[in-house]
Design an enzyme around this catalytic site. Structure first.
Site, PDB file in Angstrom:
ATOM      1  N   LYS A 168       0.841  -1.203   0.000  1.00 19.14           N
ATOM      2  CA  LYS A 168       0.000   0.000   0.000  1.00 19.14           C
ATOM      3  C   LYS A 168       0.875   1.251   0.000  1.00 19.14           C
ATOM      4  O   LYS A 168       0.655   2.186  -0.758  1.00 19.14           O
ATOM      5  CB  LYS A 168      -0.926  -0.003   1.231  1.00 19.14           C
TER       6      LYS A 168
ATOM      7  N   GLN B 170      -4.863  -1.512   9.736  1.00 18.44           N
ATOM      8  CA  GLN B 170      -4.736  -2.831   9.120  1.00 18.44           C
ATOM      9  C   GLN B 170      -5.293  -3.902  10.064  1.00 18.44           C
ATOM     10  O   GLN B 170      -4.962  -3.948  11.249  1.00 18.44           O
ATOM     11  CB  GLN B 170      -3.253  -3.112   8.789  1.00 18.44           C
TER      12      GLN B 170
ATOM     13  N   ASP C  67     -11.347   2.764   4.322  1.00 21.83           N
ATOM     14  CA  ASP C  67     -11.838   1.390   4.133  1.00 21.83           C
ATOM     15  C   ASP C  67     -13.360   1.336   4.002  1.00 21.83           C
ATOM     16  O   ASP C  67     -13.902   0.295   3.627  1.00 21.83           O
ATOM     17  CB  ASP C  67     -11.485   0.543   5.362  1.00 21.83           C
TER      18      ASP C  67
HETATM   19  N1  GUN Z   1      -6.909  -6.811   6.221  1.00 24.74           N
HETATM   20  C1  GUN Z   1      -7.193  -7.547   5.120  1.00 24.74           C
HETATM   21  N2  GUN Z   1      -7.869  -6.804   4.206  1.00 24.74           N
HETATM   22  C2  GUN Z   1      -8.012  -5.580   4.760  1.00 24.74           C
HETATM   23  C3  GUN Z   1      -8.620  -4.378   4.288  1.00 24.74           C
HETATM   24  O1  GUN Z   1      -9.182  -4.290   3.188  1.00 24.74           O
HETATM   25  N3  GUN Z   1      -8.561  -3.314   5.140  1.00 24.74           N
HETATM   26  C4  GUN Z   1      -7.960  -3.393   6.365  1.00 24.74           C
HETATM   27  N4  GUN Z   1      -7.976  -2.302   7.126  1.00 24.74           N
HETATM   28  N5  GUN Z   1      -7.389  -4.493   6.820  1.00 24.74           N
HETATM   29  C5  GUN Z   1      -7.410  -5.580   6.015  1.00 24.74           C
END
Ligand code: GUN
Length: 295
Positions: free
Chosen positions: A65, A109, A132
């Site tokens: 990311k 995360q 998100d």
């Molecule tokens: N862990 C796995 N996929 C995601 C996601 O799309 N967002 C977040 N914040 N954590 C994750």
């Protein structure tokens, strides 16, 4: 018709293969367009990613990311806290980020360590910085059929991929396997909002194969190898969201690719399908929040 023609037709029939839903290619296209847009901005968005602990998979996702954001010129900060950070410390940090005008997007995360309430942490994020789309405000909007500020990244990526290949959703029977808040639940609502007939299956579902055999589209988001070609209807569309390492250390999805490939009309590979689309969607969401609230 000669015998040879019949053999040829039968051969062609057996060789019918699926079209690959290429998430890498679409990600690159989306990011190229986004870079052009970002280059025109005087100020850039700032995405803060909070990573708690040392989960190796989370670390890889977060690094991806950050790298992708930096390539686009998005400011990207990763705050990595030790596994034993207290919930109140984490909540205080989020409050600080909510009040920081320079910060335009916040992502925590998941998963979080067990001593921290995921709900409390997500609830603490300002909906206007919730990149998100996981906060109760954004989830509530989505589940009541309204538009959230942004849509959750992986479901959004799945829909962008299906739309790119012109796959019709309206009136289709779509079987979503998995009911997580990250993928299955929000995706099922987004598909309902697109007028699909949606069945959500999960670990307590009986006769999964009987249900998947009736699906025009199967989206599997479980993280275990659960789908074989024989469980599928001919010419269905397969979207594989699962990703894990098998006992030989090979990256796998939920779907047995070889057998499903023979049966489906379209299939997303692992890796190279939904994974890249999640990152592309995160970048799109980061820019959307910035344009809505900070530009
Ligand atoms: N862990 C796995 N996929 C995601 C996601 O799309 N967002 C977040 N914040 N954590 C994750």
């Amino acid at each position: 018709m000669k015998a040879g023609d019949v053999v040829f037709i039968l051969l062609c029939y057996n060789l019918t293969m699926a079209v690959i839903l290429d998430g890498k290619n679409l990600r690159d296209k989306i990011l190229t367009e986004l870079k052009v847009k970002l280059d025109r901005f005087d100020k850039k968005p700032t995405l803060v990613v909070i990573l708690v602990g040392d989960n190796p998979a989370s670390r890889i996702y977060v690094n991806n990311k950050k790298k992708t954001a930096e390539k686009l010129g998005i400011n990207s900060v990763v705050l990595n806290y030790p596994e034993n950070i207290s919930e109140s410390e984490l909540l205080a940090k989020i409050e600080e980020l909510n009040n920081d005008k320079e910060v335009t997007a916040i992502l925590v995360q998941l998963p979080l360590p067990e001593h921290i309430s995921k709900e409390n942490v997500i609830n603490a994020i300002s909906p206007q910085k919730d990149v998100d789309g996981f906060t109760p405000y954004n989830f509530g909007k989505l589940f009541s059929g309204e538009k959230p500020i942004v849509y959750p990244c992986t479901p959004k990526g799945v829909l962008l991929l299906l739309d790119e290949y012109g796959i019709e959703l309206e009136g289709k029977h779509i079987v979503v396997i998995g009911r997580s808040n990250v993928v299955g639940r929000p995706l099922s609502q987004m598909l309902l909002n697109r007028n699909a007939t949606v069945t959500v299956c999960h670990s307590h579902t009986k006769n999964l194969a009987q249900i998947t055999k009736t699906a025009d589209i199967v989206v599997s988001a479980v993280g275990k190898n659960i789908i074989e070609g024989e469980m599928l209807k001919s010419d269905c569309v397969i979207v594989d969201v699962g990703i894990f390492k098998d006992i030989n250390g090979k990256t796998r999805g939920d779907v047995d690719f070889e057998s499903a490939f023979q049966k489906a009309s379209y299939i997303s590979p692992v890796p190279g399908g939904v994974g890249p689309m999640t990152i592309a969607s995160l970048m799109l969401n980061t820019v959307e929040l910035f344009e809505k609230f900070s530009a």
